[in-house]
Design a protein around this motif. Sequence first.
Motif, PDB file in Angstrom:
ATOM      1  N   GLU A 153       5.271   4.863   1.648  1.00 48.56           N
ATOM      2  CA  GLU A 153       5.932   4.686   0.358  1.00 48.56           C
ATOM      3  C   GLU A 153       7.066   3.678   0.360  1.00 48.56           C
ATOM      4  O   GLU A 153       7.365   3.077  -0.672  1.00 48.56           O
ATOM      5  CB  GLU A 153       6.421   6.037  -0.202  1.00 48.56           C
ATOM      6  CG  GLU A 153       5.307   7.063  -0.356  1.00 48.56           C
ATOM      7  CD  GLU A 153       5.804   8.415  -0.854  1.00 48.56           C
ATOM      8  OE1 GLU A 153       7.040   8.564  -1.018  1.00 48.56           O
ATOM      9  OE2 GLU A 153       4.977   9.313  -1.071  1.00 48.56           O
ATOM     10  N   HIS A 154       7.732   3.454   1.498  1.00 45.74           N
ATOM     11  CA  HIS A 154       8.888   2.564   1.506  1.00 45.74           C
ATOM     12  C   HIS A 154       8.525   1.168   1.008  1.00 45.74           C
ATOM     13  O   HIS A 154       9.292   0.543   0.255  1.00 45.74           O
ATOM     14  CB  HIS A 154       9.484   2.458   2.913  1.00 45.74           C
ATOM     15  CG  HIS A 154      10.031   3.738   3.445  1.00 45.74           C
ATOM     16  ND1 HIS A 154      10.962   4.492   2.767  1.00 45.74           N
ATOM     17  CD2 HIS A 154       9.787   4.408   4.605  1.00 45.74           C
ATOM     18  CE1 HIS A 154      11.262   5.569   3.472  1.00 45.74           C
ATOM     19  NE2 HIS A 154      10.560   5.539   4.591  1.00 45.74           N
ATOM     20  N   SER A 155       7.382   0.666   1.447  1.00 49.17           N
ATOM     21  CA  SER A 155       7.002  -0.702   1.089  1.00 49.17           C
ATOM     22  C   SER A 155       6.860  -0.864  -0.413  1.00 49.17           C
ATOM     23  O   SER A 155       7.370  -1.842  -1.000  1.00 49.17           O
ATOM     24  CB  SER A 155       5.688  -1.073   1.786  1.00 49.17           C
ATOM     25  OG  SER A 155       5.256  -2.353   1.402  1.00 49.17           O
ATOM     26  N   GLU A 156       6.180   0.074  -1.069  1.00 46.39           N
ATOM     27  CA  GLU A 156       6.033  -0.008  -2.522  1.00 46.39           C
ATOM     28  C   GLU A 156       7.395   0.059  -3.216  1.00 46.39           C
ATOM     29  O   GLU A 156       7.659  -0.690  -4.170  1.00 46.39           O
ATOM     30  CB  GLU A 156       5.132   1.111  -3.034  1.00 46.39           C
ATOM     31  CG  GLU A 156       3.659   0.914  -2.738  1.00 46.39           C
ATOM     32  CD  GLU A 156       2.790   1.969  -3.396  1.00 46.39           C
ATOM     33  OE1 GLU A 156       1.658   1.634  -3.777  1.00 46.39           O
ATOM     34  OE2 GLU A 156       3.234   3.134  -3.522  1.00 46.39           O
ATOM     35  N   ILE A 157       8.256   0.951  -2.761  1.00 44.59           N
ATOM     36  CA  ILE A 157       9.578   1.098  -3.384  1.00 44.59           C
ATOM     37  C   ILE A 157      10.370  -0.211  -3.273  1.00 44.59           C
ATOM     38  O   ILE A 157      10.940  -0.700  -4.257  1.00 44.59           O
ATOM     39  CB  ILE A 157      10.351   2.253  -2.730  1.00 44.59           C
ATOM     40  CG1 ILE A 157       9.672   3.598  -3.054  1.00 44.59           C
ATOM     41  CG2 ILE A 157      11.806   2.257  -3.169  1.00 44.59           C
ATOM     42  CD1 ILE A 157      10.202   4.767  -2.247  1.00 44.59           C
ATOM     43  N   LEU A 158      10.405  -0.789  -2.075  1.00 42.46           N
ATOM     44  CA  LEU A 158      11.178  -2.009  -1.850  1.00 42.46           C
ATOM     45  C   LEU A 158      10.614  -3.182  -2.632  1.00 42.46           C
ATOM     46  O   LEU A 158      11.361  -3.958  -3.245  1.00 42.46           O
ATOM     47  CB  LEU A 158      11.196  -2.338  -0.355  1.00 42.46           C
ATOM     48  CG  LEU A 158      11.954  -1.351   0.542  1.00 42.46           C
ATOM     49  CD1 LEU A 158      11.690  -1.674   2.006  1.00 42.46           C
ATOM     50  CD2 LEU A 158      13.452  -1.397   0.249  1.00 42.46           C
ATOM     51  N   LEU A 159       9.296  -3.330  -2.621  1.00 39.65           N
ATOM     52  CA  LEU A 159       8.690  -4.436  -3.340  1.00 39.65           C
ATOM     53  C   LEU A 159       8.904  -4.282  -4.851  1.00 39.65           C
ATOM     54  O   LEU A 159       9.211  -5.262  -5.546  1.00 39.65           O
ATOM     55  CB  LEU A 159       7.198  -4.527  -3.022  1.00 39.65           C
ATOM     56  CG  LEU A 159       6.424  -5.657  -3.705  1.00 39.65           C
ATOM     57  CD1 LEU A 159       7.054  -7.014  -3.411  1.00 39.65           C
ATOM     58  CD2 LEU A 159       4.957  -5.637  -3.274  1.00 39.65           C
ATOM     59  N   GLY A 160       8.758  -3.069  -5.347  1.00 35.83           N
ATOM     60  CA  GLY A 160       8.975  -2.842  -6.769  1.00 35.83           C
ATOM     61  C   GLY A 160      10.379  -3.225  -7.209  1.00 35.83           C
ATOM     62  O   GLY A 160      10.564  -3.870  -8.254  1.00 35.83           O
ATOM     63  N   ALA A 192       0.859  -1.194   0.000  1.00 30.83           N
ATOM     64  CA  ALA A 192       0.000   0.000   0.000  1.00 30.83           C
ATOM     65  C   ALA A 192       0.885   1.231   0.000  1.00 30.83           C
ATOM     66  O   ALA A 192       2.016   1.206   0.497  1.00 30.83           O
ATOM     67  CB  ALA A 192      -0.918   0.026   1.221  1.00 30.83           C
ATOM     68  N   ASP A 193       0.344   2.325  -0.539  1.00 31.73           N
ATOM     69  CA  ASP A 193       1.133   3.554  -0.602  1.00 31.73           C
ATOM     70  C   ASP A 193       1.438   4.122   0.779  1.00 31.73           C
ATOM     71  O   ASP A 193       2.443   4.802   0.982  1.00 31.73           O
ATOM     72  CB  ASP A 193       0.443   4.610  -1.479  1.00 31.73           C
ATOM     73  CG  ASP A 193      -0.977   4.942  -1.040  1.00 31.73           C
ATOM     74  OD1 ASP A 193      -1.451   4.421  -0.006  1.00 31.73           O
ATOM     75  OD2 ASP A 193      -1.629   5.744  -1.762  1.00 31.73           O
ATOM     76  N   LYS A 241      -2.736  -0.356  -2.607  1.00 28.87           N
ATOM     77  CA  LYS A 241      -3.926   0.327  -2.093  1.00 28.87           C
ATOM     78  C   LYS A 241      -3.731   1.835  -2.103  1.00 28.87           C
ATOM     79  O   LYS A 241      -2.596   2.324  -2.056  1.00 28.87           O
ATOM     80  CB  LYS A 241      -4.233  -0.119  -0.658  1.00 28.87           C
ATOM     81  CG  LYS A 241      -4.229  -1.620  -0.434  1.00 28.87           C
ATOM     82  CD  LYS A 241      -4.476  -1.941   1.032  1.00 28.87           C
ATOM     83  CE  LYS A 241      -4.103  -3.380   1.336  1.00 28.87           C
ATOM     84  NZ  LYS A 241      -2.637  -3.587   1.370  1.00 28.87           N
ATOM     85  N   PHE A 242      -4.859   2.533  -2.110  1.00 30.78           N
ATOM     86  CA  PHE A 242      -4.882   3.989  -1.998  1.00 30.78           C
ATOM     87  C   PHE A 242      -5.960   4.355  -0.985  1.00 30.78           C
ATOM     88  O   PHE A 242      -6.762   3.513  -0.574  1.00 30.78           O
ATOM     89  CB  PHE A 242      -5.231   4.626  -3.351  1.00 30.78           C
ATOM     90  CG  PHE A 242      -6.702   4.500  -3.673  1.00 30.78           C
ATOM     91  CD1 PHE A 242      -7.590   5.514  -3.341  1.00 30.78           C
ATOM     92  CD2 PHE A 242      -7.203   3.349  -4.259  1.00 30.78           C
ATOM     93  CE1 PHE A 242      -8.950   5.372  -3.592  1.00 30.78           C
ATOM     94  CE2 PHE A 242      -8.554   3.202  -4.510  1.00 30.78           C
ATOM     95  CZ  PHE A 242      -9.431   4.214  -4.181  1.00 30.78           C
ATOM     96  N   GLY A 243      -5.992   5.624  -0.616  1.00 32.43           N
ATOM     97  CA  GLY A 243      -7.116   6.107   0.185  1.00 32.43           C
ATOM     98  C   GLY A 243      -6.739   6.699   1.522  1.00 32.43           C
ATOM     99  O   GLY A 243      -7.551   7.375   2.149  1.00 32.43           O
TER     100      GLY A 243
END
Length: 334
Positions: free
Chosen positions: A63-70, A57-58, A85-87
């Motif tokens: 943001e760290h999680s999305e960056i690392l997973l990407g 999720a963002d 996820k967003f919101g």
Amino acid sequence: MTETAQQRRLGASGPLVSPIGLGFMSFRTGSGPDDQRQATAVVDAALDSGITFFDTADVYGPEHSEILLGRAIRGRRDRVVLATKFGNALDRDSNPGHRRIDGRPEYIRTAIEASLRRLGVDHVDLYYQHRVDPTVPIEDTVGALAELVAAGKVLHLGLSEPGPQTIRRAHAVHPIAAIQSEWSVFTRDIETDTVPVARELGIALVPYSPLGRAWLTGAVHSRGDVSGQRTAHPRFAEENFATNHALAEEVSALAAALGVRPSQVALAWLLGRGDDVIPIPGTRHPEYVRENAGAVGIRLTEDQQERLGKLAEQVAGERSIRPESLGTEAPPKA
């Protein structure tokens, strides 16, 4: 677990995924080299164990999680069913750290672009509204999400912690593939209304916190074993700790009798609730990823399922720090 073993489908027409996914919320403290090494090791272990469904999720970090997973899935995007996820919008200027629920179409359009950039992909397979915005008609929110599907930036839609009428109204605008809610041996309230509606509409169920926020791992014996955000959770409060520890010990006792880990018993119980259930336990440790994946091969008897199912009736403390934000119904469209 092999890549093809007992795959489950996300919704009526969504992709096939592994019966257990990987939640990436644990990766939220940073996105430096050490974090990346750990994140990549966890993804490696997941893929090697046949796990194909990854959830982030963002707001995790943020943001760290999305960056690392990407970064961790780079070069192997085709092996992954990717959900984000967003919101939960962050107010970085006037009140840093404060989150507000935002389901406005204009916000959604900016949120997806930011997530795609951080993940380094051109689309996500499943895009959830993280929490229902009680000020925006769900028809408006899902209408904007449908535009993202038409544009190819999102393949399937999901909702996290929606109320039952919100599910129906959202699904009438565009098919919803998955509902994400807290569900475990310790938390069964969604079985009353969310689960029946989801099954009526052919929507998959994705339990988060399927290990009771660590209670069901067998690793919590004193309040000193609790760290991070869990220290403020009602179920770890001093007045509730002894009761919940005793219940967790019942799970550990059954696991010992079966010769498996408590976490595997807890996940096997969830998997036994239906072929449309796909739990997403989270961890930062490769060995726990492999352990969780091993739950797929465990079969509990009806008596064992029933014994575990009764534990939720005795759990002390609310399931969430902010229960008033869960299951909120958005207002009807004018």
